[in-house]
Design an enzyme around this catalytic site. Sequence first.
Site: not given
Length: 364
Positions: A113-114, A174-175, A192, A198, A285
């Site tokens: 996904k990165d 997205r979240r 981040r 986190r 993005c």
Amino acid sequence: MNSALQKVAAEAMKRRAMGRAHVSETRRALPLRVGTRGSPLALVQTRTFLTRLTRFCPILRDLGAFQEHQISTTGDRVQSRALAEIGGKGLFAKEIHEALIEGRIDFAVHSLKDLETKLPYGLALACTLKREDARDALIVHPRLREKARDIAAAGGDPLDVLPQNAMIGCASVRRQAQLRYKRPDLRFCLLRGNVQTRLDKLAGDTCDATMLAYAGLKRLGMEDRADVVLSTEDMIPAAGQGIVGVTVRSADTELKELLLAIEDPEARAVATAERALLDALDGSCRTPIGGYARLRPRPGHTPRTVLEDYEIVLTGIVAREDGSFYLQKEVSGAPEDAEQLGLALGDALRAEAPEDIFLDDPSG
């Protein structure tokens, strides 16, 4: 063992016989250099990849045929700003791919996904490993954990664990978009860093909850930290979430052949569909985009282990970050048509979405 593994094993044995000096008559110097980010999760993923590769030929492990190279990336170094503000897509792969292009490493291991949708010229996605759980996990502040357990036991709405106007630490548009679409009251702050960073910030009252990929927690042996695991219906994952991908130089046919030994066909099929969806949408993005493909048995077919007995079901979303627009669509078809399915779904989503949501600067 495939022929490429046999060649690497033979060269490793020759290197042991002659010491660690370079063997000039061999076609490739050993050890093969594996590039990776230096985060705990990236290292776990890289070492898992090497374990799977050497399982097919244990002598490669015993002779040290592979060498890990940790590479600092812009995405890891700059954590005080959103990715969109420091260069956008590919910031967790840029320096690693530069090393690959320049020949300082031989292949690179990534969270799929990165990766940018279009890889730099001269590079190829040579291998995808079996997908881990693709779902997103909600981790709440310790004061909310008992409430989360009660809601789960009662089968209630998982988002009910979040109090009115809760602050969510999150860097993923997205979240954010999907949460805001369902809960417009929620507030968000930038959070981040690696998984432990986190979690530490969450415990320190930075916010009421944060979200992480469940796959990462599982790979780190920290799945018990997930207070709520959201279904893929409640939260559409990022394209490629839970899949580890390996990139090589396009011209390196030997390494591409070697990596076929551990390629997972199902992961390749769903990754192809999801990445084609991204390619068709071509959002910045700042554009909330989700894509999730899974296999289901074809009607009239008994599920076995061959892709021909299944069809791909691909779900995609586009949205505004503030949740004021949300569009979800789904297509299905044969695994061999994965790329065409992704492109078609992306085109359909784009056709029904406001054009401004795909711009780097939505204001114009």
